[in-house]
Design a protein around this motif. Structure first.
Motif, PDB file in Angstrom:
ATOM      1  N   LYS A 294     -38.275 -22.086  18.377  1.00 11.59           N
ATOM      2  CA  LYS A 294     -36.279 -22.075  18.332  1.00 11.59           C
ATOM      3  C   LYS A 294     -35.790 -20.217  17.402  1.00 11.59           C
TER       4      LYS A 294
ATOM      5  N   TRP B 133     -35.622 -17.916  18.590  1.00  9.12           N
ATOM      6  CA  TRP B 133     -34.377 -17.584  20.169  1.00  9.12           C
ATOM      7  C   TRP B 133     -32.834 -17.183  19.570  1.00  9.12           C
TER       8      TRP B 133
ATOM      9  N   PHE C 211     -33.162 -19.807  27.586  1.00  9.35           N
ATOM     10  CA  PHE C 211     -32.875 -20.636  26.626  1.00  9.35           C
ATOM     11  C   PHE C 211     -35.162 -21.350  27.054  1.00  9.35           C
TER      12      PHE C 211
ATOM     13  N   GLU D  38     -39.891 -22.373  26.212  1.00 10.77           N
ATOM     14  CA  GLU D  38     -40.828 -23.677  25.995  1.00 10.77           C
ATOM     15  C   GLU D  38     -42.131 -23.381  26.755  1.00 10.77           C
TER      16      GLU D  38
ATOM     17  N   LEU E 114     -26.023 -26.197  21.623  1.00  8.82           N
ATOM     18  CA  LEU E 114     -27.006 -27.014  22.480  1.00  8.82           C
ATOM     19  C   LEU E 114     -27.280 -27.819  23.013  1.00  8.82           C
ATOM     20  N   TYR E 115     -27.401 -28.891  22.454  1.00 11.88           N
ATOM     21  CA  TYR E 115     -27.395 -29.959  23.249  1.00 11.88           C
ATOM     22  C   TYR E 115     -26.865 -30.852  23.506  1.00 11.88           C
TER      23      TYR E 115
ATOM     24  N   CYS F  17     -38.853 -30.290  25.106  1.00 10.70           N
ATOM     25  CA  CYS F  17     -37.004 -30.488  23.940  1.00 10.70           C
ATOM     26  C   CYS F  17     -36.648 -31.990  24.565  1.00 10.70           C
ATOM     27  N   ARG F  18     -36.299 -31.062  26.127  1.00  8.89           N
ATOM     28  CA  ARG F  18     -35.553 -31.384  27.482  1.00  8.89           C
ATOM     29  C   ARG F  18     -35.861 -33.386  27.954  1.00  8.89           C
TER      30      ARG F  18
ATOM     31  N   LEU G 124     -29.297 -29.939  28.300  1.00 15.01           N
ATOM     32  CA  LEU G 124     -29.328 -29.018  27.790  1.00 15.01           C
ATOM     33  C   LEU G 124     -27.796 -29.108  28.055  1.00 15.01           C
TER      34      LEU G 124
ATOM     35  N   ILE H 140     -25.519 -23.317  27.433  1.00 19.16           N
ATOM     36  CA  ILE H 140     -26.072 -22.747  27.483  1.00 19.16           C
ATOM     37  C   ILE H 140     -26.323 -22.044  29.027  1.00 19.16           C
TER      38      ILE H 140
END
Ligand code: SF4
Ligand code: SF4
Ligand code: SF4
Lengths: 300, 376
Positions: free
Chosen positions: A57, A60, A73, A77, B84-85, B159-160, B165, B169
């Motif tokens: 991150k 980014w 984005f 990952e 972002l999230y 992360c997801r 998201l 984004i």
């Protein structure tokens, strides 16, 4: 552009003046070089590699903060990039690499300019484009940079990158410690986004205390060494890890500012070897002017 | 006289001291804590309590049952991530239950002074730029806590798996796979042969697929108290499971006290076979249905009567002939099955000639009307 050339000519003039002054044999006068402040309150970042999860991150966010090309984005990952080690370049002022680690299986480590306390790049720059600022950042003035790449050669960490893809007027690029952001009281973009706070921003001296505390409290986890505390005279970015970083992640460097550091080379030159400097300057100047001519030719 | 006053004064001071101590003990005593767990110095005072900073794993953890734990918690405190999230929906109770099998609430609630459960943000500051750099800020604390278990199982930083998201984004040219909250597909084994030390038969052949597909058991019926670590363990425990643990899983349906032979044997067992075990052949009309369709008492499948009517009854108590595709008319309804189906052989065409003239036969003539086949 005209501005640049004028600046450069000014620099030339300054050299001319100092040359005059030096003939009066006062080496100190020459020290009126680039800004090179070593403030007691300089800031730094403590990178704790044992905490970093390799989410990239920081890459980014850094690109976003510097108007660089960002990938999707979620592309960040994808860990395939870890297959080979990368170096910071003009679009990635910082990169995260993955290394083997006996204790943790693997370890990801973020690399960028170390913002040396005695920056070789600053001393090497013949036009005084680079400077070490009060807050610890080593930044450069794009308008002054002539793309001579002396800083790239001088940097012990091989950080500055040249915009090779620009046929005309390429400049050097590197992490600027988010100078514009910190000036406004914001955190560096990478520090702000890091989800696990693997990057801690603070006064360099506080960070050293904190780093030592972590090593003491978790001796089972940390290799007892803070990389950057002493290397080349100390760097603003400090690294904690579970293993020795010198030799694999970073070069093995002495504690003296890089090779006699350029400071003395440069200033020595200024002081005692005026003719070579003048020659370099002259050559540089010719380069500069002819390059500009090229450009105008191309325009035609 | 002076001495007397001094003495009185001393006594009163002393009693005040004692009282203060008792008062303190009132909150501390039941905790049975070692003073040194919280206080660094030998004589802490109210003004100088010399408290230990965030004593990870040192203080008695949460003192209520998992059932009282909040079910879901929306984590929406980290400002720097809002762009972002979307907020994280944390299934708190689920995690609390899982935690019971590996360290309890204290794995996350590592600091709990006597009294109410403290919020993470009590110690972990929201602000990343702050005085105390030794304690991670709130965002880091959350992530470090979660990531300790949610390490990536693939070559990806997932992360997801917790964050969706945010709409702003923009993802170009990429079709984002829908966020899968459920577990990755687990391959169900057909059978497992357990090697045991039992003198009642060393081998226990467990037909896993039959249990889930045929006997209609849900995963959770047996896998009641599973811990992520049972499968995702970096340092697996290879010690043999104890007989009690294994019996526990089966004893809801099987008699694990008396009828050992049902599962234990010295040879690998054959899968359950309805005709040989019960004498009722399923292959004709009932081959593709799970046991529970007929044997309604789940987990205890008891014998049923063989007559079709036993299960297929209509409102008036007759055999519900409609399921065969023909609804009998009033005259035929009253007949015995055998009147048309000679010797109760339903695979053969029914005979009409016992009652009717020669020109009446099935399927030219139908003893009612055709309906859609219905298996209930
Ligand atoms: S790391 Fe290299 S570019 Fe950065 S300050 Fe030091 S010498 Fe200059
Ligand atoms: S400090 Fe700023 S420029 Fe340097 S790596 Fe971090 S985000 Fe990039
Ligand atoms: S954002 Fe932080 S955790 Fe992620 S790769 Fe960069 S330094 Fe490591």
């Amino acid at each position: 552009m005209a501005q640049n050339r004028r600046d450069f000519l000014k620099t030339l003039a300054t050299i001319g003046v100092s040359t005059g002054a030096i003939s009066a044999v006062t080496p100190q006068v020459a020290k009126a070089g680039p800004t090179n402040i070593l403030s007691d309150n300089r800031m730094g970042v403590l990178v704790d590699a044992t905490v970093c999860i390799g989410c990239r991150k920081c890459e980014w966010a850094c690109q976003g903060a510097h108007d660089k090309v960002q990938q999707d984005f979620i592309e960040y990952e994808n860990n395939d990039v870890f297959k080979k080690a990368r170096r910071p370049d003009t679009n990635n002022l910082t990169v995260v690499n993955k290394y083997d680690s006996e204790l943790l299986g693997s370890e990801t480590i973020k690399l960028q300019c170390m913002h040396c306390d005695h920056p070789a790049c600053v001393s090497a720059c013949i036009v005084g484009a680079l400077s070490k600022e009060e807050n610890g950042s080593v930044i450069w003035d794009t308008d002054k940079c002539i793309g001579c790449r002396y800083c790239m050669v001088a940097c012990p960490f091989q950080v500055p990158a040249l915009e090779y893809y620009k046929a005309l007027d390429p400049k050097i690029v590197k992490c600027d410690f988010c100078f514009e952001r910190t000036k406004e009281g914001n955190l560096p973009a990478c520090v702000e986004i890091c989800p696990v706070e693997a990057l801690t921003y603070g006064k360099r001296e506080d960070l050293l205390i904190e780093a030592k505390k972590r090593i003491k409290n978790h001796s089972e986890k940390y290799f007892n060494y803070i990389y950057g505390e002493h290397e080349v005279g100390g760097t603003a970015w400090l690294y904690l890890s579970d293993k020795e970083l010198a030799g694999e992640v970073f070069p093995k460097l002495g504690n003296d500012p890089a090779p006699g550091v350029s400071e003395s080379i440069q200033h020595g030159l200024f002081a005692y070897f005026v003719p070579p400097v003048a020659l370099y300057a002259l050559l540089g100047g010719i380069m500069w002017l002819s390059k500009d001519k090229d450009k105008s030719e191309e325009k035609l | 006289m002076k001495i007397m006053i001094k003495f009185l004064l001393l006594v009163s001071l002393w009693s005040v001291g004692i009282f203060a101590q008792i008062n303190n003990l009132r909150t501390h005593a039941p905790m049975k804590l070692d003073c040194k767990k919280c206080h660094l110095c030998d004589t802490p005072t109210k003004a100088e309590p010399c408290l230990v900073m965030c004593p990870r794993n040192k203080i008695e953890p949460v003192r209520h049952s998992v059932e009282e734990a909040p079910v879901d918690i929306v984590i929406n405190e980290v400002d720097s991530e809002k762009d972002l999230y979307t907020p994280v929906n944390f299934s708190h109770k689920l995690h609390a239950k899982m935690s019971l099998m590996s360290g309890g609430c204290a794995i996350c609630h590592h600091y709990n002074p006597p009294g109410k459960i403290v919020k993470c943000s009590t110690c972990h500051e929201k602000n990343r730029e702050r005085e105390n750099l030794s304690i991670p800020d709130l965002k880091a604390a959350y992530h470090r806590q979660c990531m300790a278990c949610h390490t990536s199982w693939e070559e990806k930083s997932e992360c997801r798996s917790c964050h969706e998201l945010n709409d702003n984004i923009k993802i170009s040219n990429t079709i984002l796979p829908k966020l899968e909250k459920s577990h990755a597909k687990i391959k169900i084994p057909d059978k497992i042969v357990y090697q045991t030390d039992s003198d009642k038969g060393e081998l226990v052949t467990y037909f896993h697929r039959d249990h889930t597909k045929l006997f209609d058991l849900k995963c959770m019926d047996c896998h009641k108290q599973e811990n992520c670590e049972n499968c995702h363990n970096q340092k697996p425990d290879f010690s043999k499971p104890q007989p009690d643990d294994l019996h526990d899983k089966c004893s809801d349906c099987h008699d694990t006290e008396g009828k050992c032979y049902v599962c234990h044997s010295n040879v690998e067992k054959k899968p359950f076979n309805h005709p040989t075990k019960t004498g009722f052949n399923l292959s004709n009309f009932h081959s593709n249905i799970s046991c529970i369709t007929c044997h309604k008492t789940k987990n205890r499948f008891t014998g049923l009567k063989k007559e079709c009517k036993n299960c297929h009854k209509d409102n008036e108590g007759y055999f519900n002939h409609s399921i065969t595709g023909i609804m009998l008319d009033e005259t035929h309804k009253d007949l015995d099955c055998e009147d048309c189906h000679v010797k109760n052989n339903y695979m053969k065409r029914p005979t009409c000639s016992d009652c009717h003239e020669e020109d009446i036969s099935f399927p030219k003539n139908i003893p009612g009307e055709k309906v859609r086949k219905n298996h209930d």
